[in-house]
Write a protein that holds these residues in place. Structure first.
Motif, mmCIF file in Angstrom:
data_model
loop_
_atom_site.group_PDB
_atom_site.id
_atom_site.type_symbol
_atom_site.label_atom_id
_atom_site.label_comp_id
_atom_site.label_asym_id
_atom_site.label_seq_id
_atom_site.Cartn_x
_atom_site.Cartn_y
_atom_site.Cartn_z
ATOM 1 N N PRO A 389 0.744 -1.021 -0.184
ATOM 2 C CA PRO A 389 0.069 0.016 0.114
ATOM 3 C C PRO A 389 0.764 1.369 0.186
ATOM 4 N N GLU A 390 0.325 2.342 -0.791
ATOM 5 C CA GLU A 390 1.029 3.659 -0.594
ATOM 6 C C GLU A 390 -0.070 4.551 -0.672
ATOM 7 N N PHE A 391 0.283 5.727 0.070
ATOM 8 C CA PHE A 391 -0.765 6.763 0.351
ATOM 9 C C PHE A 391 -0.402 7.969 -0.708
ATOM 10 N N LEU A 392 -1.248 8.747 -1.220
ATOM 11 C CA LEU A 392 -1.208 9.854 -1.873
ATOM 12 C C LEU A 392 -1.768 11.135 -1.019
ATOM 13 N N PRO A 393 -0.933 12.083 -0.640
ATOM 14 C CA PRO A 393 -1.382 13.109 0.012
ATOM 15 C C PRO A 393 -2.251 14.270 -0.496
ATOM 16 N N PRO A 394 -2.731 14.842 0.182
ATOM 17 C CA PRO A 394 -3.729 16.002 -0.367
ATOM 18 C C PRO A 394 -2.837 16.888 -1.095
ATOM 19 N N THR A 395 -3.382 17.749 -1.986
ATOM 20 C CA THR A 395 -2.790 18.483 -2.634
ATOM 21 C C THR A 395 -2.001 20.068 -1.948
ATOM 22 N N TRP A 396 -2.804 20.133 -0.745
ATOM 23 C CA TRP A 396 -2.280 21.203 -0.132
ATOM 24 C C TRP A 396 -0.846 20.801 0.615
ATOM 25 N N LEU A 397 -0.886 19.610 0.916
ATOM 26 C CA LEU A 397 0.250 18.916 1.542
ATOM 27 C C LEU A 397 1.560 18.784 0.642
ATOM 28 N N ASP A 398 1.246 18.456 -0.847
ATOM 29 C CA ASP A 398 2.126 18.160 -1.755
ATOM 30 C C ASP A 398 1.507 18.292 -3.108
ATOM 31 N N ARG A 399 1.674 19.063 -3.688
ATOM 32 C CA ARG A 399 0.826 19.430 -5.041
ATOM 33 C C ARG A 399 1.415 18.202 -5.956
ATOM 34 N N ARG A 400 2.407 17.768 -5.931
ATOM 35 C CA ARG A 400 2.638 16.644 -6.972
ATOM 36 C C ARG A 400 1.799 15.232 -6.585
ATOM 37 N N ARG A 401 1.562 15.314 -5.071
ATOM 38 C CA ARG A 401 0.960 13.999 -4.626
ATOM 39 C C ARG A 401 1.797 12.807 -4.936
ATOM 40 N N LYS A 402 3.369 13.089 -4.345
ATOM 41 C CA LYS A 402 4.084 12.043 -4.505
ATOM 42 C C LYS A 402 3.785 11.033 -3.365
ATOM 43 N N PRO A 403 3.527 9.890 -3.990
ATOM 44 C CA PRO A 403 3.334 8.574 -3.079
ATOM 45 C C PRO A 403 4.052 8.507 -1.750
ATOM 46 N N ARG A 404 3.554 8.100 -0.638
ATOM 47 C CA ARG A 404 4.155 7.760 0.233
ATOM 48 C C ARG A 404 3.908 6.536 1.218
ATOM 49 N N ARG A 405 4.823 5.785 2.067
ATOM 50 C CA ARG A 405 4.903 4.928 2.586
ATOM 51 C C ARG A 405 5.255 4.812 4.122
ATOM 52 N N ASN A 406 4.774 3.932 4.728
ATOM 53 C CA ASN A 406 4.915 3.611 6.300
ATOM 54 C C ASN A 406 6.341 2.916 6.212
ATOM 55 N N ASN A 407 7.295 3.297 6.928
ATOM 56 C CA ASN A 407 8.917 2.410 6.945
ATOM 57 C C ASN A 407 9.155 2.473 8.409
ATOM 58 N N LEU A 408 8.224 2.684 9.286
ATOM 59 C CA LEU A 408 8.560 2.425 10.687
ATOM 60 C C LEU A 408 8.567 0.821 11.264
ATOM 61 N N HIS A 409 7.664 0.208 10.560
ATOM 62 C CA HIS A 409 7.439 -1.244 11.066
ATOM 63 C C HIS A 409 8.634 -2.259 10.512
ATOM 64 N N GLU A 410 8.822 -3.077 11.518
ATOM 65 C CA GLU A 410 10.087 -3.961 11.127
ATOM 66 C C GLU A 410 9.596 -4.841 10.115
ATOM 67 N N PRO A 411 10.317 -5.049 8.933
ATOM 68 C CA PRO A 411 9.875 -5.986 8.052
ATOM 69 C C PRO A 411 10.175 -7.413 8.775
ATOM 70 N N LEU A 412 9.715 -8.498 7.991
ATOM 71 C CA LEU A 412 9.750 -9.913 8.148
ATOM 72 C C LEU A 412 11.169 -10.095 8.282
ATOM 73 N N PRO A 413 11.846 -10.816 9.097
ATOM 74 C CA PRO A 413 13.345 -10.898 9.040
ATOM 75 C C PRO A 413 13.577 -12.329 7.903
ATOM 76 N N PHE A 414 12.801 -12.680 7.392
ATOM 77 C CA PHE A 414 13.158 -13.700 6.340
ATOM 78 C C PHE A 414 12.584 -13.165 4.867
ATOM 79 N N ALA A 415 12.083 -12.016 4.976
ATOM 80 C CA ALA A 415 11.643 -11.413 3.448
ATOM 81 C C ALA A 415 12.649 -11.286 2.795
ATOM 82 N N ALA A 416 12.305 -11.276 1.318
ATOM 83 C CA ALA A 416 13.458 -11.267 0.312
ATOM 84 C C ALA A 416 13.747 -9.690 0.092
#
Length: 416
Positions: A389-416
């Motif tokens: 999943p990725e989130f598109l911010p409203p135009t008042w926050l970013d007029r380009r609406r560059k997609p953002r993701r959450n990188n705070l959660h630890e990935p699975l230790p065995f993920a590729a």
């Protein structure tokens, strides 16, 4: 700049469009931060040259207290921060390199908030000298598109890699219980809670509510709730966690639940009201939000609301898909949110009442706060080409609406 500083005032905010307001505020804050960085550098120079010799004061903080009416504590914080960014002087007069020289350059350009500077400096202070330059570059690069809380998480991971350690858990003796609680509903629909608890229960309750009541200053902007509002929302989140616990006792052979009754037409349109429990009501829009992840019993009622046919109970997000969501999103997927999976609900990207399928490609894990935000704000969510999943911010926050993701959660230790 979006407008001359002399005329940027309440009138500008009342008439300008959201993008212009956001741009103007961003430029004003950058100017303010740049000036503060320049002031800090100058004060360090005054301190090294000798504030007593120059102005007759024992410290820079006392000097500022009289010069610009700045409280001494605030002046001390300003100077302490600046010392980390500027070269120091040894007793023999030789120069000592700054702890964070690159941070000083970016701060002087007005691109770093004080919490961000303090976060990066705190990490660098605990970083071995041979790794400090690389860590500073990594943190600054990450800070360009993230908030200070996200940078703090990255810094903690870096330090954990450089200094792997841990502390043994501490056990506490439980206190003797002494507890009373009353919960009653007033005619207005507001519930009042009163109680008294023993020290051990009160401490545990305080710890839970403190954790759930932290300010949510994520990518959607600062958290403007009052402390009472934050703790009220925290209590609601704690009830959700308890209601979803598999260890909660059964009632009349069923899991504890609250019934919400609404017509299918009202659920689809989001206009109207729904029956909550026995006597309460909520808006159809609120019922729509809860319908993203709930247990559904379809029923056909007659003209006098008598049940004519009642279908089988079914869960919109079945356990298998829920487990897949937990593994994929690892918690609330909204950028900057730290809430773990047990605090989250499954949100239909294309709403279930509008024909959206209950499948992994149409679902995203979200905490209650950001679930509500998504239903009422300009944020949008989609599943990217890589299946995340990725989130598109409203135009008042970013007029380009560059997609953002959450990188705070630890990935699975065995993920590729």
């Amino acid at each position: 700049m979006a407008g001359n500083v002399d005329v940027v005032d309440r009138t500008f905010a009342l008439h300008a469009d959201p993008v212009a307001i956001a741009d103007c505020l961003g430029e004003l804050f950058a100017l303010m931060r740049s000036c503060e960085a320049a002031i800090g550098a100058m004060l360090v120079g005054v301190e090294q040259r000798g504030v007593m010799e120059l102005f007759g004061y024992r410290s820079v903080s006392r000097f500022l207290e009289h010069l610009v009416d700045l409280p001494r504590q605030a002046a001390e914080v300003l100077v302490k921060r600046a010392r980390q960014l500027q070269p120091g002087l040894a007793l023999d007069g030789t120069s000592i390199p700054a702890l964070a020289p690159e941070v000083a350059v970016v701060a002087r350009a007005g691109r770093l908030s004080n919490p961000m500077i303090d976060t990066i400096v705190g990490v660098l202070r605990d970083t071995p000298l041979e790794h400090r330059e690389r860590v500073e570059q990594d943190l600054l690069g990450f800070a360009a598109d993230a908030g200070h809380k996200q940078v703090a998480v990255l810094g903690a991971r870096i330090l954990a890699h450089l200094h792997p350690d841990g502390q043994p858990p501490q056990d506490a003796e439980p206190a003797r219980p002494d507890r009373e609680l009353s919960l009653r509903r007033k005619r207005s629909g507001v519930w009042e809670l009163h109680g008294r608890f023993d020290d051990e229960t009160g401490t545990r309750a305080s710890a839970v509510l403190d954790a759930l009541a932290q300010r949510r200053s994520t990518d959607e902007g600062p958290d403007l709730r009052s402390p009472l509002e934050r703790y009220g929302d925290a209590f609601s989140d704690a009830i959700d966690l308890a209601a979803n616990s598999p260890e909660l006792p059964m009632q009349a052979g069923e899991r504890t639940h609250v019934m919400v009754a609404i017509s299918l037409d009202d659920l689809k349109t989001g206009i109207g009201k729904a029956l909550l429990g026995d006597t309460g009501t909520i808006s159809a829009a609120e019922a729509r939000l809860h319908a993203c992840d709930c247990m559904i019993i379809p029923a056909v009622l007659g003209s006098h609301s008598e049940p004519l046919d009642v279908g089988r109970l079914r869960r919109l997000v079945p356990p298998g898909i829920r487990r897949a969501l937990y593994l994929r999103d690892r918690g609330c997927a909204f950028p900057g949110c730290h809430r773990p999976p047990r605090h989250c609900q499954g949100h239909h990207i294309r709403h279930w009442s509008e024909g959206g399928p209950t499948e992994l490609g149409n679902l995203v894990l979200m905490c209650a706060h950001h679930h509500r935000l998504l239903h009422r704000s300009g944020w949008e969510v989609r599943i990217a080409a890589d299946g995340l999943p990725e989130f598109l911010p409203p135009t008042w926050l970013d007029r380009r609406r560059k997609p953002r993701r959450n990188n705070l959660h630890e990935p699975l230790p065995f993920a590729a």
